[in-house]
Scaffold this motif. Structure first.
Motif, PDB file in Angstrom:
ATOM      1  N   LYS A  68      11.698 -10.544  -2.608  1.00 45.14           N
ATOM      2  CA  LYS A  68      11.613 -11.885  -2.031  1.00 45.14           C
ATOM      3  C   LYS A  68      10.647 -11.870  -0.855  1.00 45.14           C
ATOM      4  CE  LYS A  68      15.634 -13.670  -2.669  1.00 45.14           C
ATOM      5  NZ  LYS A  68      17.093 -13.857  -2.473  1.00 45.14           N
ATOM      6  N   ALA A  69      10.833 -10.904   0.039  1.00 41.59           N
ATOM      7  CA  ALA A  69       9.992 -10.801   1.233  1.00 41.59           C
ATOM      8  C   ALA A  69       8.543 -10.569   0.836  1.00 41.59           C
ATOM      9  CB  ALA A  69      10.491  -9.662   2.123  1.00 41.59           C
ATOM     10  N   PHE A  70       8.330  -9.696  -0.161  1.00 51.06           N
ATOM     11  CA  PHE A  70       6.963  -9.362  -0.576  1.00 51.06           C
ATOM     12  C   PHE A  70       6.254 -10.590  -1.139  1.00 51.06           C
ATOM     13  CE2 PHE A  70       3.745  -7.546  -3.427  1.00 51.06           C
ATOM     14  CZ  PHE A  70       3.083  -6.745  -2.513  1.00 51.06           C
ATOM     15  N   ILE A  71       6.960 -11.356  -1.948  1.00 49.23           N
ATOM     16  CA  ILE A  71       6.355 -12.559  -2.534  1.00 49.23           C
ATOM     17  C   ILE A  71       5.999 -13.563  -1.440  1.00 49.23           C
ATOM     18  CG2 ILE A  71       6.812 -14.563  -4.005  1.00 49.23           C
ATOM     19  CD1 ILE A  71       8.652 -12.682  -5.644  1.00 49.23           C
ATOM     20  N   ASN A  72       6.843 -13.614  -0.397  1.00 49.14           N
ATOM     21  CA  ASN A  72       6.573 -14.539   0.701  1.00 49.14           C
ATOM     22  C   ASN A  72       5.481 -14.043   1.633  1.00 49.14           C
ATOM     23  OD1 ASN A  72       8.457 -16.399  -0.139  1.00 49.14           O
ATOM     24  ND2 ASN A  72      10.134 -15.412   0.996  1.00 49.14           N
ATOM     25  N   GLY A  73       4.976 -12.848   1.363  1.00 48.68           N
ATOM     26  CA  GLY A  73       3.912 -12.322   2.197  1.00 48.68           C
ATOM     27  C   GLY A  73       4.435 -11.640   3.446  1.00 48.68           C
ATOM     28  N   ASP A  74       5.718 -11.373   3.530  1.00 49.98           N
ATOM     29  CA  ASP A  74       6.248 -10.631   4.670  1.00 49.98           C
ATOM     30  C   ASP A  74       5.954  -9.141   4.489  1.00 49.98           C
ATOM     31  OD1 ASP A  74       7.217 -12.998   5.574  1.00 49.98           O
ATOM     32  OD2 ASP A  74       9.271 -12.672   4.829  1.00 49.98           O
ATOM     33  N   ILE A  75       6.041  -8.427   5.589  1.00 50.29           N
ATOM     34  CA  ILE A  75       5.811  -6.994   5.508  1.00 50.29           C
ATOM     35  C   ILE A  75       7.073  -6.305   5.012  1.00 50.29           C
ATOM     36  CG2 ILE A  75       5.333  -4.912   6.845  1.00 50.29           C
ATOM     37  CD1 ILE A  75       3.624  -6.868   8.681  1.00 50.29           C
ATOM     38  N   VAL A  76       6.920  -5.493   3.993  1.00 50.59           N
ATOM     39  CA  VAL A  76       8.072  -4.802   3.405  1.00 50.59           C
ATOM     40  C   VAL A  76       7.984  -3.320   3.734  1.00 50.59           C
ATOM     41  CG1 VAL A  76       9.303  -4.303   1.270  1.00 50.59           C
ATOM     42  CG2 VAL A  76       8.036  -6.445   1.510  1.00 50.59           C
ATOM     43  N   GLU A  77       9.047  -2.786   4.281  1.00 56.97           N
ATOM     44  CA  GLU A  77       9.031  -1.346   4.590  1.00 56.97           C
ATOM     45  C   GLU A  77       9.722  -0.578   3.472  1.00 56.97           C
ATOM     46  OE1 GLU A  77       7.347  -0.487   7.148  1.00 56.97           O
ATOM     47  OE2 GLU A  77       7.411  -2.146   8.567  1.00 56.97           O
ATOM     48  N   VAL A 129       6.365  -8.486 -14.583  1.00 53.53           N
ATOM     49  CA  VAL A 129       5.981  -7.883 -13.307  1.00 53.53           C
ATOM     50  C   VAL A 129       6.799  -6.625 -13.044  1.00 53.53           C
ATOM     51  CG1 VAL A 129       5.931  -8.224 -10.809  1.00 53.53           C
ATOM     52  CG2 VAL A 129       5.341 -10.119 -12.337  1.00 53.53           C
ATOM     53  N   ILE A 130       6.093  -5.604 -12.532  1.00 52.06           N
ATOM     54  CA  ILE A 130       6.775  -4.404 -12.043  1.00 52.06           C
ATOM     55  C   ILE A 130       6.537  -4.350 -10.544  1.00 52.06           C
ATOM     56  CG2 ILE A 130       6.730  -1.885 -11.993  1.00 52.06           C
ATOM     57  CD1 ILE A 130       5.960  -1.924 -14.923  1.00 52.06           C
ATOM     58  N   PHE A 131       7.607  -4.398  -9.775  1.00 51.71           N
ATOM     59  CA  PHE A 131       7.474  -4.340  -8.321  1.00 51.71           C
ATOM     60  C   PHE A 131       7.801  -2.922  -7.857  1.00 51.71           C
ATOM     61  CE2 PHE A 131       9.622  -5.084  -4.074  1.00 51.71           C
ATOM     62  CZ  PHE A 131       8.431  -5.211  -3.380  1.00 51.71           C
ATOM     63  N   MET A 132       6.805  -2.246  -7.312  1.00 52.11           N
ATOM     64  CA  MET A 132       6.975  -0.864  -6.849  1.00 52.11           C
ATOM     65  C   MET A 132       7.243  -0.854  -5.355  1.00 52.11           C
ATOM     66  SD  MET A 132       6.481   1.219  -9.450  1.00 52.11           S
ATOM     67  CE  MET A 132       6.181   2.794  -8.660  1.00 52.11           C
ATOM     68  N   LEU A 133       8.126   0.045  -4.946  1.00 57.63           N
ATOM     69  CA  LEU A 133       8.374   0.225  -3.517  1.00 57.63           C
ATOM     70  C   LEU A 133       8.771   1.676  -3.286  1.00 57.63           C
ATOM     71  CD1 LEU A 133       8.459  -1.388  -0.856  1.00 57.63           C
ATOM     72  CD2 LEU A 133      10.898  -1.752  -1.260  1.00 57.63           C
ATOM     73  N   ASN A 134       8.088   2.331  -2.343  1.00 59.15           N
ATOM     74  CA  ASN A 134       8.380   3.727  -2.004  1.00 59.15           C
ATOM     75  C   ASN A 134       8.442   4.643  -3.234  1.00 59.15           C
ATOM     76  OD1 ASN A 134       8.577   3.026   0.708  1.00 59.15           O
ATOM     77  ND2 ASN A 134      10.727   2.412   0.426  1.00 59.15           N
ATOM     78  N   GLY A 135       7.538   4.435  -4.163  1.00 57.56           N
ATOM     79  CA  GLY A 135       7.467   5.320  -5.325  1.00 57.56           C
ATOM     80  C   GLY A 135       8.490   5.013  -6.398  1.00 57.56           C
ATOM     81  N   LYS A 136       9.286   3.978  -6.168  1.00 58.36           N
ATOM     82  CA  LYS A 136      10.321   3.633  -7.155  1.00 58.36           C
ATOM     83  C   LYS A 136      10.019   2.291  -7.790  1.00 58.36           C
ATOM     84  CE  LYS A 136      13.855   6.693  -6.292  1.00 58.36           C
ATOM     85  NZ  LYS A 136      13.593   7.214  -4.944  1.00 58.36           N
ATOM     86  N   LEU A 137      10.449   2.157  -9.025  1.00 61.99           N
ATOM     87  CA  LEU A 137      10.386   0.862  -9.693  1.00 61.99           C
ATOM     88  C   LEU A 137      11.514   0.029  -9.119  1.00 61.99           C
ATOM     89  CD1 LEU A 137       9.909   0.569 -13.517  1.00 61.99           C
ATOM     90  CD2 LEU A 137      11.205  -1.097 -12.178  1.00 61.99           C
ATOM     91  N   HIS A 138      11.164  -0.864  -8.193  1.00 61.34           N
ATOM     92  CA  HIS A 138      12.199  -1.554  -7.428  1.00 61.34           C
ATOM     93  C   HIS A 138      12.774  -2.740  -8.174  1.00 61.34           C
ATOM     94  CE1 HIS A 138      14.146  -1.899  -3.528  1.00 61.34           C
ATOM     95  NE2 HIS A 138      14.078  -3.231  -3.680  1.00 61.34           N
ATOM     96  N   GLU A 139      11.899  -3.448  -8.882  1.00 63.36           N
ATOM     97  CA  GLU A 139      12.371  -4.608  -9.639  1.00 63.36           C
ATOM     98  C   GLU A 139      11.398  -4.878 -10.778  1.00 63.36           C
ATOM     99  OE1 GLU A 139      13.710  -7.800  -7.200  1.00 63.36           O
ATOM    100  OE2 GLU A 139      13.696  -9.266  -8.832  1.00 63.36           O
ATOM    101  N   GLN A 140      11.959  -5.237 -11.922  1.00 64.06           N
ATOM    102  CA  GLN A 140      11.113  -5.534 -13.064  1.00 64.06           C
ATOM    103  C   GLN A 140      11.662  -6.754 -13.759  1.00 64.06           C
ATOM    104  OE1 GLN A 140      11.262  -2.689 -16.234  1.00 64.06           O
ATOM    105  NE2 GLN A 140       9.280  -3.355 -17.093  1.00 64.06           N
ATOM    106  N   ALA A 141      10.784  -7.734 -14.036  1.00 66.68           N
ATOM    107  CA  ALA A 141      11.271  -8.971 -14.656  1.00 66.68           C
ATOM    108  C   ALA A 141      10.117  -9.739 -15.263  1.00 66.68           C
ATOM    109  CB  ALA A 141      11.956  -9.830 -13.608  1.00 66.68           C
ATOM    110  N   ASN A 158       0.839  -1.200   0.000  1.00 67.00           N
ATOM    111  CA  ASN A 158       0.000   0.000   0.000  1.00 67.00           C
ATOM    112  C   ASN A 158       0.865   1.238   0.000  1.00 67.00           C
ATOM    113  OD1 ASN A 158      -2.132  -1.793   2.106  1.00 67.00           O
ATOM    114  ND2 ASN A 158      -2.784  -0.940   0.172  1.00 67.00           N
ATOM    115  N   GLY A 159       0.494   2.190  -0.821  1.00 66.84           N
ATOM    116  CA  GLY A 159       1.209   3.455  -0.838  1.00 66.84           C
ATOM    117  C   GLY A 159       2.510   3.402  -1.615  1.00 66.84           C
ATOM    118  N   ALA A 160       2.778   2.279  -2.288  1.00 67.53           N
ATOM    119  CA  ALA A 160       4.039   2.130  -3.026  1.00 67.53           C
ATOM    120  C   ALA A 160       4.051   2.999  -4.273  1.00 67.53           C
ATOM    121  CB  ALA A 160       4.260   0.673  -3.403  1.00 67.53           C
TER     122      ALA A 160
END
Ligand SMILES: Nc1ncnc2c1ncn2[C@@H]1O[C@H](COP(=O)(O)OP(=O)(O)OP(=O)(O)O)[C@@H](O)[C@H]1O
Ligand SMILES: [Mg+2]
Lengths: 234, 237
Positions: free
Chosen positions: B228-237, B201-213, B41-43
C-alpha cells in the motif's frame, strides 16, 4: 653540434643513395622482428584470451608468472638462448647459433609474455562487459572466444604493435645470440652499438634515424588500418 | 513446438559469498501474460530476473522450465538494465544472435535490416552501436532480444533512462510483442507504467516475494501495508 648535423647528413645520403649495406641491415631487422611478432602473436593472443575466459586452479599464478616474464632482462634471455643453442646445449644439433633464426627465437621469448599479457587484459575487460550478454544468448565457448577476439581486434593489434616496438629496438639478446656478423646477423640496433663503439657517430645516428622512422611508420600504418576498420571508438 | 513454459520457481534462492540476495521464492509463470516486478531499490528485482534467466546461479531450491535449462535458454530473451553494446555496427549487432544460431551471413543481415525497420532503427544500421544514444541503445537491445522470436522476454527496467516519448515507443512495441503471444516479465520503478502494462504484479521487498496479485487487484486493493505504502509513493523499508 656538428656531430648531429653530420649524422643527419650522412643518414639522408645513405638512405637516398640506396646504400646496399644499409638496406641489407634494414631488411634483416624487419625480417627478424616481423617473424618474431607473427610467431609471438600466434602464441600470445589466444593464450591471453584463454586465460581471460577460463577459470582454473592456478590461473592467478600463471598470470603472475606471465607478468613477471614481461620484465625479463633481454640480456638474460640472450644468455639462456645462447646456452640452449650452443653446440653443447640441448638444441645445439640444429646449428642455429649466430643465425637470424636464433635472433627470432630470442625475440619471441622476449615479446610473447608482453603480447599475451596485453591480450589477457583486453579480453578480460571485454569479457566482463560481454559476459551477461553472451551467456544470455547461449553462445558456446568457442563462439564466445571468437566474439571477444574479433571485437577486441584493435586493442589486440595494439598488443602486437607493442611487441614490434619492443623487438625492433632490442639489442642485448640478439647481440649475444646473433653475434652481429656483417652480412649475416647485423641488424639496426647491433649496428648502432658497433658504430657508436667505433666512434663512428655519424653512421650510428643515421641508423638511429632509420630505426625511429621505421617505428613511427609502422605505428602510423597500424593506426590507419585500425581506422579504416571504421569508427572513432577510441 | 514444445513450449518452455510454464516456469516454476520452487524455494529458489540466490546467494553471493554466503549472503542471501533473494529468496526463497515460490512462483509459477503461466505461458501467457505480462508480469511486472516492482519494489524499492535493492529489493532484488534484477536478481530475481537473472535467477529466472539462469544468469544468477540458483543456490537453493530450483528454477524449472518445462524443458532442460540449456534448451530453454535458446527460447528466452533478456534486456539488461544498462544496455550491453557489442563493439560492432548496429546491423552486425542485430545479426549476431542469428549468426550464433547458424543463420548464414546474408540471410542474417537481411533479417536484421527488416527487424531494424520495425524498430525505427533503419537510419542507424551503419552506426557504431556503442555510440548510440541511451534510447537508441535500449531499442537496439530490445530488437536484438526479439530477433530470435523468444517465447519469453525478460526486461530489467528498460525505460529507466528514457524520456516520455521513447518510453511510449517501447511500451507500444511491448504491447505488439505481447499480442503476438510472447510472455513478458519486466521490472520497473514507474507505477504508471506498471498499471498500463501489467496483467499481474510481483512486489519484491528485501529479497522476498512480498505480494503477488492480478494487476487490478494489486493496485486497487493491496493486501500488505508495505505494498500500500509503495503504491502511494511512500518510502518502504
Ligand atoms: N553480485 C552481487 N554481489 C553482492 N551483492 C549483490 C550482487 N548483486 C546484487 N547484490 C545485492 O542484492 C540485492 C538486490 O539487488 P538487485 O540488483 O536485485 O536489486 P534491484 O531490485 O534490481 O534494485 P534496483 O531497483 O536498484 O535495480 C542488493 O542488496 C544488492 O546489493
Ligand atoms: Mg535492478
Amino acid at each position: 653540434m656538428s656531430d648531429y648535423a653530420g649524422g643527419f647528413w650522412a643518414a639522408w645520403k645513405l638512405i637516398f643513395t640506396l646504400d646496399p649495406d644499409l638496406y641489407e641491415i634494414i631488411f634483416l631487422s624487419l625480417q627478424v622482428t616481423v617473424s618474431a611478432v607473427i610467431i609471438a602473436s600466434i602464441i600470445g593472443l589466444p593464450m591471453g584470451a584463454w586465460l581471460a575466459v577460463n577459470r582454473f586452479k592456478f590461473r592467478r599464478y600463471v598470470i603472475a608468472v606471465l607478468n613477471a616474464l614481461m620484465g625479463l632482462p633481454p640480456v638474460v634471455v640472450g644468455l639462456f638462448v645462447y646456452m640452449a643453442l650452443s653446440r653443447a646445449g640441448p638444441l645445439g644439433g640444429f646449428g642455429l647459433l649466430f643465425s637470424p633464426a636464433a635472433m627470432i627465437i630470442a625475440q619471441v621469448i622476449i615479446i610473447t609474455p608482453l603480447i599475451a599479457s596485453i591480450s589477457h587484459q583486453t579480453i578480460r575487460d571485454l569479457w566482463a562487459e560481454y559476459h551477461d550478454l553472451l551467456i544470455s544468448m547461449n553462445a558456446t565457448r568457442a563462439q564466445r572466444i571468437k566474439a571477444l577476439l574479433w571485437d577486441g581486434k584493435r586493442a589486440l593489434l595494439t598488443a602486437t604493435l607493442a611487441g614490434f616496438g619492443r623487438a625492433i629496438g632490442e639489442v642485448g639478446a640478439i647481440m649475444i645470440v646473433g653475434g652481429n656478423i656483417e652480412h649475416a646477423t647485423r641488424v639496426l640496433t647491433t649496428a648502432i652499438a658497433l658504430e657508436t663503439g667505433k666512434g663512428n657517430f655519424a653512421f650510428a645516428m643515421g641508423l638511429g634515424l632509420v630505426l625511429i622512422t621505421m617505428a613511427v611508420i609502422v605505428n602510423l600504418l597500424i593506426h590507419i588500418v585500425g581506422k579504416t576498420e571504421r569508427a572513432s571508438t577510441w | 513446438m514444445v513450449s518452455i513454459l510454464p516456469l516454476k520457481l520452487i524455494e529458489a534462492s540466490a546467494h553471493m559469498r554466503g549472503k542471501k540476495l533473494v529468496g526463497p521464492v515460490n512462483l509459477t509463470l503461466a505461458p501467457t501474460g505480462f508480469t511486472m516486478v516492482i519494489g524499492p531499490n535493492g529489493a532484488g528485482k534484477t536478481t530475481l530476473l537473472r535467477l529466472m534467466h539462469g544468469l544468477q546461479r540458483c543456490s537453493k531450491g530450483q528454477v524449472a522450465w518445462a524443458l532442460p535449462a540449456k534448451q530453454a535458454r535458446d527460447k528466452q530473451g533478456f534486456v539488461f538494465q544498462s544496455p550491453i553494446m557489442m563493439r560492432r555496427k548496429v546491423i552486425d549487432s542485430l545479426a549476431y544472435p542469428l549468426h550464433l544460431r547458424g543463420v548464414g551471413k546474408t540471410a542474417a543481415r537481411e533479417r536484421a535490416a527488416e527487424c531494424a525497420r520495425n524498430f525505427g532503427l533503419s537510419e542507424l544500421l551503419e552506426s557504431w552501436a556503442p555510440m548510440l544514444s541511451g534510447g537508441e541503445k535500449q531499442k537496439l537491445s530490445l530488437a536484438r532480444a526479439l530477433i530470435t522470436a523468444p517465447e519469453i522476454l525478460f526486461l530489467d527496467e528498460p525505460c529507466a533512462n528514457l524520456d516520455g516519448r521513447a518510453t511510449r515507443e517501447i511500451e507500444s512495441i511491448l504491447r505488439q510483442v505481447q499480442a503476438r503471444g510472447t510472455r513478458l516479465v519486466m521490472s520497473t520503478h514507474d507505477m504508471g507504467q506498471a498499471k498500463r502494462l501489467a496483467n499481474d504484479v510481483i512486489f519484491m521487498l528485501n529479497g522476498k516475494l512480498h505480494e503477488q496479485a492480478d494487476s487490478e487487484k494489486f493496485f486497487n486493493a493491496p493486501v500488505t501495508p508495505e505494498a500500500k505504502a509503495f503504491i502511494n509513493g511512500d518510502i518502504v523499508e
